[in-house]
Design a protein around this motif. Structure first.
Motif, PDB file in Angstrom:
ATOM      1  N   LYS A   1       0.850  -1.190   0.000  1.00  0.00           N
ATOM      2  CA  LYS A   1       0.000   0.000   0.000  1.00  0.00           C
ATOM      3  C   LYS A   1       0.886   1.240   0.000  1.00  0.00           C
ATOM      4  O   LYS A   1       2.035   1.191   0.436  1.00  0.00           O
ATOM      5  N   LEU A   2       0.318   2.332  -0.496  1.00  0.00           N
ATOM      6  CA  LEU A   2       1.041   3.591  -0.605  1.00  0.00           C
ATOM      7  C   LEU A   2       0.273   4.680   0.119  1.00  0.00           C
ATOM      8  O   LEU A   2      -0.917   4.882  -0.137  1.00  0.00           O
ATOM      9  N   ALA A   3       0.938   5.373   1.036  1.00  0.00           N
ATOM     10  CA  ALA A   3       0.373   6.543   1.704  1.00  0.00           C
ATOM     11  C   ALA A   3       1.169   7.753   1.223  1.00  0.00           C
ATOM     12  O   ALA A   3       2.400   7.732   1.232  1.00  0.00           O
TER      13      ALA A   3
ATOM     14  N   ASP B   1      -4.043   1.131  -2.620  1.00  0.00           N
ATOM     15  CA  ASP B   1      -3.627  -0.262  -2.528  1.00  0.00           C
ATOM     16  C   ASP B   1      -2.925  -0.549  -3.847  1.00  0.00           C
ATOM     17  O   ASP B   1      -3.548  -0.519  -4.914  1.00  0.00           O
ATOM     18  N   LEU B   2      -1.636  -0.794  -3.808  1.00  0.00           N
ATOM     19  CA  LEU B   2      -0.853  -0.965  -5.031  1.00  0.00           C
ATOM     20  C   LEU B   2      -1.119  -2.289  -5.741  1.00  0.00           C
ATOM     21  O   LEU B   2      -0.776  -2.446  -6.908  1.00  0.00           O
ATOM     22  N   ARG B   3      -1.714  -3.228  -5.062  1.00  0.00           N
ATOM     23  CA  ARG B   3      -2.048  -4.513  -5.691  1.00  0.00           C
ATOM     24  C   ARG B   3      -3.357  -4.435  -6.472  1.00  0.00           C
ATOM     25  O   ARG B   3      -3.537  -5.128  -7.454  1.00  0.00           O
ATOM     26  N   THR B   4      -4.285  -3.566  -6.015  1.00  0.00           N
ATOM     27  CA  THR B   4      -5.588  -3.459  -6.682  1.00  0.00           C
ATOM     28  C   THR B   4      -5.785  -2.138  -7.414  1.00  0.00           C
ATOM     29  O   THR B   4      -6.653  -2.027  -8.260  1.00  0.00           O
TER      30      THR B   4
END
Length: 123
Positions: A55-57, A111-114
Motif C-alpha cells: 500500500k502507498l500513503a 492499494d498498489l495490488r488493486t
C-alpha cells in the motif's frame, strides 16, 4: 462607442488576470511537495510490504495542500488533533488538515495490488 466599450472590457479582463497573479489557471502541472510511505498491513499498524500486500500513503504539503483543502469544504468535525483553531476536511479517502500554526497537509492512499483508493492517514 463599441471601440471604447471593447477597450474597457479588455482592460477589465487584463486587470483581473493580472490581479489574480498565481491564481490564474494555466492548465500546467505544478511542482509537488510531500512524502510517501509504502507498507503492508494497516496504516495504523504498518508492517513491511510483501509481494501480495503493498500500500502507498502519500502526504502532500505546502501550497498544493492548501489548494486541496480550500476545494474540500465544509470542515469535518471533530478534528483529529482536537486543538483549537485546527481544521479538517475529508472527502472519501482524501483527508486534508490545517493547523492553527498555518500548515496545510493532505493525505491520499492506494492499494498498489488493486489500484483502489484507500485512506492515506489514520486519525
Amino acid at each position: 462607442m463599441k471601440k471604447i466599450l471593447g477597450s474597457v472590457a479588455i482592460s477589465v479582463l487584463l486587470s483581473a488576470i493580472y490581479a489574480s497573479g498565481k491564481d490564474a489557471w494555466t492548465g500546467e502541472s505544478e511542482p509537488l511537495k510531500g512524502s510517501y510511505f509504502i507498507y503492508g498491513g494497516e496504516l495504523s499498524e504498518a508492517v513491511p510490504p510483501t509481494q501480495n500486500d503493498r500500500k502507498l500513503a502519500i502526504e502532500i504539503t505546502g501550497q498544493p495542500a492548501k489548494e486541496m483543502f480550500d476545494s474540500m469544504y465544509p470542515d469535518f468535525q471533530p478534528t483529529c488533533s482536537g486543538e483549537k483553531g485546527d481544521r479538517d476536511r475529508r472527502k472519501g479517502n482524501v483527508y486534508c488538515s490545517y493547523s492553527a500554526g498555518g500548515a496545510y497537509r493532505c493525505f491520499l492512499g492506494f492499494d498498489l495490488r488493486t489500484g483502489k483508493s484507500i485512506a492515506g492517514a489514520s486519525c
